[in-house]
Design a protein around this motif. Structure first.
Motif, PDB file in Angstrom:
ATOM      1  N   PRO A  84      54.289  -5.491  27.023  1.00  0.00           N
ATOM      2  CA  PRO A  84      54.366  -5.401  28.487  1.00  0.00           C
ATOM      3  C   PRO A  84      55.034  -6.579  29.201  1.00  0.00           C
ATOM      4  N   PRO A  85      54.804  -7.825  28.822  1.00  0.00           N
ATOM      5  CA  PRO A  85      55.383  -8.903  29.638  1.00  0.00           C
ATOM      6  C   PRO A  85      56.752  -9.383  29.128  1.00  0.00           C
ATOM      7  N   THR A  86      57.668  -8.467  28.831  1.00  0.00           N
ATOM      8  CA  THR A  86      58.942  -8.882  28.254  1.00  0.00           C
ATOM      9  C   THR A  86      60.114  -8.504  29.154  1.00  0.00           C
ATOM     10  N   HIS A  87      61.250  -9.100  28.854  1.00  0.00           N
ATOM     11  CA  HIS A  87      62.460  -8.851  29.635  1.00  0.00           C
ATOM     12  C   HIS A  87      63.040  -7.470  29.350  1.00  0.00           C
ATOM     13  N   ALA A  88      62.693  -6.879  28.228  1.00  0.00           N
ATOM     14  CA  ALA A  88      63.238  -5.579  27.835  1.00  0.00           C
ATOM     15  C   ALA A  88      62.632  -4.426  28.624  1.00  0.00           C
ATOM     16  N   ASN A  89      61.578  -4.681  29.370  1.00  0.00           N
ATOM     17  CA  ASN A  89      60.903  -3.605  30.094  1.00  0.00           C
ATOM     18  C   ASN A  89      61.802  -2.931  31.123  1.00  0.00           C
ATOM     19  N   GLU A  90      62.646  -3.705  31.768  1.00  0.00           N
ATOM     20  CA  GLU A  90      63.531  -3.120  32.775  1.00  0.00           C
ATOM     21  C   GLU A  90      64.457  -2.081  32.134  1.00  0.00           C
ATOM     22  N   GLU A  91      65.072  -2.442  31.014  1.00  0.00           N
ATOM     23  CA  GLU A  91      65.955  -1.490  30.342  1.00  0.00           C
ATOM     24  C   GLU A  91      65.169  -0.312  29.775  1.00  0.00           C
ATOM     25  N   ALA A  92      63.944  -0.558  29.330  1.00  0.00           N
ATOM     26  CA  ALA A  92      63.110   0.537  28.833  1.00  0.00           C
ATOM     27  C   ALA A  92      62.810   1.537  29.949  1.00  0.00           C
ATOM     28  N   LEU A  93      62.538   1.038  31.138  1.00  0.00           N
ATOM     29  CA  LEU A  93      62.294   1.927  32.281  1.00  0.00           C
ATOM     30  C   LEU A  93      63.553   2.710  32.650  1.00  0.00           C
ATOM     31  N   VAL A  94      64.691   2.043  32.635  1.00  0.00           N
ATOM     32  CA  VAL A  94      65.958   2.712  32.939  1.00  0.00           C
ATOM     33  C   VAL A  94      66.226   3.814  31.921  1.00  0.00           C
ATOM     34  N   LEU A  95      66.018   3.507  30.648  1.00  0.00           N
ATOM     35  CA  LEU A  95      66.206   4.512  29.601  1.00  0.00           C
ATOM     36  C   LEU A  95      65.265   5.701  29.778  1.00  0.00           C
ATOM     37  N   THR A  96      64.047   5.416  30.171  1.00  0.00           N
ATOM     38  CA  THR A  96      63.075   6.495  30.395  1.00  0.00           C
ATOM     39  C   THR A  96      63.557   7.412  31.503  1.00  0.00           C
ATOM     40  N   VAL A  97      63.970   6.829  32.613  1.00  0.00           N
ATOM     41  CA  VAL A  97      64.447   7.626  33.750  1.00  0.00           C
ATOM     42  C   VAL A  97      65.699   8.411  33.365  1.00  0.00           C
ATOM     43  N   GLU A  98      66.656   7.759  32.718  1.00  0.00           N
ATOM     44  CA  GLU A  98      67.892   8.440  32.312  1.00  0.00           C
ATOM     45  C   GLU A  98      67.597   9.591  31.350  1.00  0.00           C
ATOM     46  N   SER A  99      66.668   9.381  30.452  1.00  0.00           N
ATOM     47  CA  SER A  99      66.313  10.432  29.496  1.00  0.00           C
ATOM     48  C   SER A  99      65.646  11.602  30.200  1.00  0.00           C
ATOM     49  N   TYR A 100      64.760  11.316  31.154  1.00  0.00           N
ATOM     50  CA  TYR A 100      64.127  12.386  31.908  1.00  0.00           C
ATOM     51  C   TYR A 100      65.157  13.193  32.690  1.00  0.00           C
ATOM     52  N   VAL A 101      66.151  12.518  33.239  1.00  0.00           N
ATOM     53  CA  VAL A 101      67.218  13.223  33.960  1.00  0.00           C
ATOM     54  C   VAL A 101      67.967  14.147  33.005  1.00  0.00           C
ATOM     55  N   LYS A 102      68.325  13.648  31.833  1.00  0.00           N
ATOM     56  CA  LYS A 102      69.040  14.465  30.845  1.00  0.00           C
ATOM     57  C   LYS A 102      68.206  15.651  30.378  1.00  0.00           C
ATOM     58  N   LEU A 103      66.891  15.471  30.339  1.00  0.00           N
ATOM     59  CA  LEU A 103      65.992  16.550  29.924  1.00  0.00           C
ATOM     60  C   LEU A 103      65.703  17.523  31.065  1.00  0.00           C
ATOM     61  N   GLY A 104      66.162  17.192  32.277  1.00  0.00           N
ATOM     62  CA  GLY A 104      65.906  18.042  33.430  1.00  0.00           C
ATOM     63  C   GLY A 104      64.498  17.906  33.968  1.00  0.00           C
ATOM     64  N   MET A 105      63.844  16.812  33.659  1.00  0.00           N
ATOM     65  CA  MET A 105      62.465  16.586  34.085  1.00  0.00           C
ATOM     66  C   MET A 105      62.455  15.588  35.247  1.00  0.00           C
ATOM     67  N   THR A 106      63.076  15.988  36.341  1.00  0.00           N
ATOM     68  CA  THR A 106      63.223  15.059  37.462  1.00  0.00           C
ATOM     69  C   THR A 106      61.890  14.734  38.127  1.00  0.00           C
ATOM     70  N   ALA A 107      60.907  15.618  38.001  1.00  0.00           N
ATOM     71  CA  ALA A 107      59.592  15.324  38.584  1.00  0.00           C
ATOM     72  C   ALA A 107      58.971  14.107  37.903  1.00  0.00           C
ATOM     73  N   LEU A 108      59.133  13.992  36.588  1.00  0.00           N
ATOM     74  CA  LEU A 108      58.605  12.833  35.872  1.00  0.00           C
ATOM     75  C   LEU A 108      59.365  11.566  36.235  1.00  0.00           C
ATOM     76  N   ARG A 109      60.630  11.709  36.549  1.00  0.00           N
ATOM     77  CA  ARG A 109      61.437  10.558  36.935  1.00  0.00           C
ATOM     78  C   ARG A 109      60.886   9.921  38.206  1.00  0.00           C
ATOM     79  N   GLU A 110      60.335  10.733  39.094  1.00  0.00           N
ATOM     80  CA  GLU A 110      59.861  10.249  40.391  1.00  0.00           C
ATOM     81  C   GLU A 110      58.451   9.671  40.351  1.00  0.00           C
TER      82      GLU A 110
END
Length: 119
Positions: A84-110
């Motif tokens: 949790p307290p690492t610098h990689a968390n920002e990119e992990a969150l971005v990847l999560t959002v981008e993946s949800y968009v690609k999966l068509g799960m925009t509700a989870l993105r929000e």
């Protein structure tokens, strides 16, 4: 030897030795907290934690690039949970959002965690 000259990124290497080094530093800090090496060991543990989180995000990015979006989300979320307290968390969150968009799960993105919701 060549890795020292080229300055390879630990996040792109197999984490086995990194985990072993982290365990050795943790043991030193735990068993000998008053040692003159304890502070340096704790700092090295923080560096290794960042490297391990970076490795997880690197793997998640590879999954994303290959179109394995569910695997990318799972790996990115494991980064957020395990490091949790690492610098990689920002990119992990971005990847999560981008993946949800690609999966068509925009509700989870929000969805935002309670700590981030406005009152």
């Amino acid at each position: 030897m060549l890795g020292y000259v080229v300055e390879t990124d630990l996040s792109e290497r197999d984490p086995k030795m990194t985990k072993e080094a982290f365990g050795a530093f943790r043991e030193l800090v735990t068993r000998f907290p008053a040692s003159k090496y304890a502070e340096d060991s704790a700092e090295r543990m923080r560096y290794l934690t960042n490297a391990l989180a970076g490795y997880e995000v690197h793997v998640a990015r590879n999954y994303y690039n290959r179109g394995a979006y569910v695997a990318a989300v799972n790996r990115a979320q494991s980064t957020l949970v395990n490091y949790p307290p690492t610098h990689a968390n920002e990119e992990a969150l971005v990847l999560t959002v981008e993946s949800y968009v690609k999966l068509g799960m925009t509700a989870l993105r929000e969805v935002r965690p309670r700590a981030l919701k406005a009152p």
